[in-house]
Write an enzyme that holds these catalytic residues in place. Sequence first.
Site, mmCIF file in Angstrom:
data_model
loop_
_atom_site.group_PDB
_atom_site.id
_atom_site.type_symbol
_atom_site.label_atom_id
_atom_site.label_comp_id
_atom_site.label_asym_id
_atom_site.label_seq_id
_atom_site.Cartn_x
_atom_site.Cartn_y
_atom_site.Cartn_z
ATOM 1 N N ASN A 82 -69.925 -19.311 -61.229
ATOM 2 C CA ASN A 82 -71.315 -19.685 -61.538
ATOM 3 C C ASN A 82 -72.328 -19.243 -60.477
ATOM 4 O O ASN A 82 -73.472 -18.951 -60.803
ATOM 5 C CB ASN A 82 -71.431 -21.183 -61.828
ATOM 6 C CG ASN A 82 -70.938 -22.041 -60.694
ATOM 7 O OD1 ASN A 82 -70.209 -21.581 -59.834
ATOM 8 N ND2 ASN A 82 -71.339 -23.289 -60.693
ATOM 9 N N GLY A 84 -64.303 -25.177 -57.828
ATOM 10 C CA GLY A 84 -63.955 -24.893 -59.221
ATOM 11 C C GLY A 84 -63.678 -26.174 -59.964
ATOM 12 O O GLY A 84 -64.164 -27.250 -59.583
ATOM 13 N N THR A 108 -62.007 -29.521 -61.527
ATOM 14 C CA THR A 108 -61.242 -30.616 -60.937
ATOM 15 C C THR A 108 -59.747 -30.449 -61.202
ATOM 16 O O THR A 108 -58.918 -30.665 -60.314
ATOM 17 C CB THR A 108 -61.772 -31.961 -61.473
ATOM 18 O OG1 THR A 108 -63.096 -32.140 -60.963
ATOM 19 C CG2 THR A 108 -60.919 -33.131 -61.008
ATOM 20 N N GLY A 126 -58.386 -27.953 -58.876
ATOM 21 C CA GLY A 126 -58.369 -28.526 -57.528
ATOM 22 C C GLY A 126 -57.141 -29.394 -57.298
ATOM 23 O O GLY A 126 -56.526 -29.357 -56.220
ATOM 24 N N GLU A 159 -64.503 -28.598 -53.645
ATOM 25 C CA GLU A 159 -65.803 -28.855 -54.278
ATOM 26 C C GLU A 159 -65.563 -28.713 -55.768
ATOM 27 O O GLU A 159 -65.370 -27.600 -56.263
ATOM 28 C CB GLU A 159 -66.848 -27.824 -53.837
ATOM 29 C CG GLU A 159 -67.103 -27.767 -52.354
ATOM 30 C CD GLU A 159 -67.884 -28.946 -51.848
ATOM 31 O OE1 GLU A 159 -68.342 -29.771 -52.666
ATOM 32 O OE2 GLU A 159 -68.027 -29.050 -50.622
ATOM 33 N N CYS A 206 -72.331 -27.124 -61.010
ATOM 34 C CA CYS A 206 -71.537 -28.341 -60.789
ATOM 35 C C CYS A 206 -72.445 -29.539 -60.603
ATOM 36 O O CYS A 206 -72.088 -30.657 -60.946
ATOM 37 C CB CYS A 206 -70.657 -28.153 -59.569
ATOM 38 S SG CYS A 206 -71.560 -27.519 -58.170
ATOM 39 N N GLU A 238 -69.888 -28.875 -47.549
ATOM 40 C CA GLU A 238 -70.235 -27.492 -47.233
ATOM 41 C C GLU A 238 -71.677 -27.434 -46.749
ATOM 42 O O GLU A 238 -72.403 -28.425 -46.776
ATOM 43 C CB GLU A 238 -70.062 -26.627 -48.487
ATOM 44 C CG GLU A 238 -68.622 -26.630 -48.961
ATOM 45 C CD GLU A 238 -68.297 -25.463 -49.876
ATOM 46 O OE1 GLU A 238 -67.694 -24.490 -49.395
ATOM 47 O OE2 GLU A 238 -68.635 -25.523 -51.060
HETATM 48 P P1 NDP Z 1 -61.751 -22.623 -62.190
HETATM 49 O O1 NDP Z 1 -61.182 -23.822 -61.505
HETATM 50 O O2 NDP Z 1 -61.137 -22.208 -63.448
HETATM 51 O O3 NDP Z 1 -61.694 -21.341 -61.268
HETATM 52 C C1 NDP Z 1 -62.218 -21.326 -59.975
HETATM 53 C C2 NDP Z 1 -61.466 -20.324 -59.150
HETATM 54 O O4 NDP Z 1 -60.107 -20.726 -59.038
HETATM 55 C C3 NDP Z 1 -61.432 -18.921 -59.741
HETATM 56 O O5 NDP Z 1 -61.446 -17.976 -58.702
HETATM 57 C C4 NDP Z 1 -60.090 -18.894 -60.454
HETATM 58 O O6 NDP Z 1 -59.572 -17.596 -60.633
HETATM 59 C C5 NDP Z 1 -59.243 -19.690 -59.487
HETATM 60 N N1 NDP Z 1 -58.069 -20.314 -60.074
HETATM 61 C C6 NDP Z 1 -57.816 -20.564 -61.380
HETATM 62 N N2 NDP Z 1 -56.615 -21.171 -61.515
HETATM 63 C C7 NDP Z 1 -56.110 -21.312 -60.267
HETATM 64 C C8 NDP Z 1 -54.912 -21.877 -59.744
HETATM 65 N N3 NDP Z 1 -54.001 -22.419 -60.543
HETATM 66 N N4 NDP Z 1 -54.713 -21.860 -58.417
HETATM 67 C C9 NDP Z 1 -55.637 -21.314 -57.586
HETATM 68 N N5 NDP Z 1 -56.787 -20.761 -58.029
HETATM 69 C C10 NDP Z 1 -57.028 -20.766 -59.348
HETATM 70 O O7 NDP Z 1 -63.292 -22.929 -62.301
HETATM 71 P P2 NDP Z 1 -64.390 -21.985 -62.950
HETATM 72 O O8 NDP Z 1 -64.341 -20.632 -62.395
HETATM 73 O O9 NDP Z 1 -64.270 -22.182 -64.406
HETATM 74 O O10 NDP Z 1 -65.713 -22.612 -62.351
HETATM 75 C C11 NDP Z 1 -66.373 -23.633 -62.948
HETATM 76 C C12 NDP Z 1 -66.032 -24.956 -62.288
HETATM 77 O O11 NDP Z 1 -66.385 -24.931 -60.913
HETATM 78 C C13 NDP Z 1 -66.780 -26.103 -62.868
HETATM 79 O O12 NDP Z 1 -65.896 -27.136 -63.208
HETATM 80 C C14 NDP Z 1 -67.732 -26.567 -61.772
HETATM 81 O O13 NDP Z 1 -68.041 -27.898 -61.768
HETATM 82 C C15 NDP Z 1 -67.036 -26.158 -60.558
HETATM 83 N N6 NDP Z 1 -67.979 -25.908 -59.494
HETATM 84 C C16 NDP Z 1 -68.094 -26.836 -58.507
HETATM 85 C C17 NDP Z 1 -69.001 -26.672 -57.502
HETATM 86 C C18 NDP Z 1 -69.098 -27.672 -56.406
HETATM 87 O O14 NDP Z 1 -69.624 -27.350 -55.367
HETATM 88 N N7 NDP Z 1 -68.606 -28.867 -56.552
HETATM 89 C C19 NDP Z 1 -69.877 -25.501 -57.435
HETATM 90 C C20 NDP Z 1 -69.659 -24.572 -58.502
HETATM 91 C C21 NDP Z 1 -68.735 -24.798 -59.488
HETATM 92 P P3 NDP Z 1 -59.800 -16.826 -62.036
HETATM 93 O O15 NDP Z 1 -61.242 -16.648 -62.185
HETATM 94 O O16 NDP Z 1 -59.058 -15.563 -61.829
HETATM 95 O O17 NDP Z 1 -59.207 -17.701 -63.095
#
Ligand code: NDP
Length: 505
Positions: free
Chosen positions: A166, A242, A244, A247, A264, A298, A476
């Site tokens: 995002n 990313g 929850t 995470g 986060e 997020c 952060e």
């Molecule tokens: P994801 O959790 O799907 O992906 C985030 C990252 O993790 C990507 O680089 C992804 O790779 C990678 N990833 C996916 N699966 C795994 C795994 N099993 N182990 C390690 N890494 C993995 O989130 P999104 O990309 O869909 O992002 C949106 C989410 O992020 C929302 O839920 C949002 O709330 C959250 N977010 C939170 C923020 C905060 O500061 N709290 C800020 C911005 C977003 P790939 O793309 O290759 O799948």
Amino acid sequence: MPITKEVAVFPAEMKRSAYKMVINGEPVDAAGGETFHVYNPATGEAIATVPKADYADVDRAVEAARHAFEHGKWRRYPVGKRARVLNKIASIMRSRFDALVEMEILNTGKTIETAKGQVMQAIEDFEFFAGAIVGHRGAVNHVPGQFFNYTQKEPVGVAAQIIPWNYPLMMAAWKIAPAIAAGCSVVVKPASLTPITAILLAEICHEAGVPAGVVNVITGPGAKIGSYLAKHEGVDKIAFTGETSTGKEIMANASETLKRVTLELGGKSPNLVFQDADLDAAVNGALYGIFYNTGQSCEARSRIFLQEDIYDAFMEKFVAKTKKLVLGDPFSPASHIGAIISKEQLETIHRYVEEAKQAGATIVTGGKPAKVEGFENGYWYEPTIITNVTNDSKIAQEEIFGPVVVVMPFKEEKEAVKLANATKYGLASSIWAKDQGLIKRVTDGIQAGIVMVNSPFSAFPGTPFGGYKQSGFGRELSFECLDLYSETKSVLTYAGAKPLNPFQL
Ligand code: NDP
């Protein structure tokens, strides 16, 4: 791996048909030679290819980062020298501001005003941490008699940094800047949908003087290489932004080697409007709070709670202004709402709205994919306002990550706080009111890492950003963040004249 390796020269063009990863200061393909396409979500067109890394590439990147950390000079630089390099990164980014904005728009479909703000914040992050690291130091502590104790901050080691789609450049900056300021080496894994600007940022880091191996970027499927990184023995810390659910998996994987973890995660943040609020400011703030970045934030304030007396007046203005929001060419300054990141995300958003409708909710405006002239093959969704839902319903509890907001009434202060907190998340919140006593009580009652009072803005470089509850932990963007990339070493020295003989033997 050589220690004093010269950093390679990266291509000057920022817009390319094929990007490479950055490992040990060099542009590299995946060992297996595989690539994948990245798209412009506003048009649906493929814009470039990037390498599809496998385990061997992760090993290569971690080895480069480990080597740079253990044998390289970066963490041994005087802190002022590291700060100078961070400032240089910021100044190169400033000189390429328009090109970075362009690439961010092409890879995300976000509007130009939104992209400009995020690129600027990415720059300011490096400037902030260049200053902050100079003041990041240990302490001299009170200890008995002839003892002397001081602490020193040391970099935690190799940090794996996994980021979402995002805010691709801003999230990369939020992670890389504090880590390298603290003296760590990093392996960054951007989201597969949006890897371009993280690669460009790593190249800029090298151009500014970051030694080879300190900043590495690998691209490929998170479920495979991200998960492998989280378990990797060569990684000391993992910082993740990313979903929850991802995470939780990362935390479990990281436990095998007891990595330091910061997360986060998602949110379902409340926007509380009290009856004495400046109504126009609250309406404008609520619009921005949910529709900024097309709701793909997020910290999106996706649950609006209105005190009963002002419910109708607020809704009249809020709905009218929502209908005026312009979906259109991301490069046009007149556009307020950009594209949705992917077809899958568009379908997810629409599924949530359809399910809510079937459960009896009222779609006040929006509620379906949008047609945007000239961008018919892109992914667009109408700004959507939903009422007649309860706070425990699915649409009010789950993170949608799109331009969809639910609005609910409340009677009094305590009920507002209770509703705001009735979610598994605790990232952000907004309060609109004039009564200072009420603002203080509500702020104290809210379980969220960020409280915005009469403002929709959640973060500037310097302000701690992070969540309570299942929105994660660690902060952060702030001084606190430097501690999360550092270990504290306590040095206890005996300074007495007579040698110690504790056993009296
Ligand atoms: P994801 O959790 O799907 O992906 C985030 C990252 O993790 C990507 O680089 C992804 O790779 C990678 N990833 C996916 N699966 C795994 C795994 N099993 N182990 C390690 N890494 C993995 O989130 P999104 O990309 O869909 O992002 C949106 C989410 O992020 C929302 O839920 C949002 O709330 C959250 N977010 C939170 C923020 C905060 O500061 N709290 C800020 C911005 C977003 P790939 O793309 O290759 O799948």
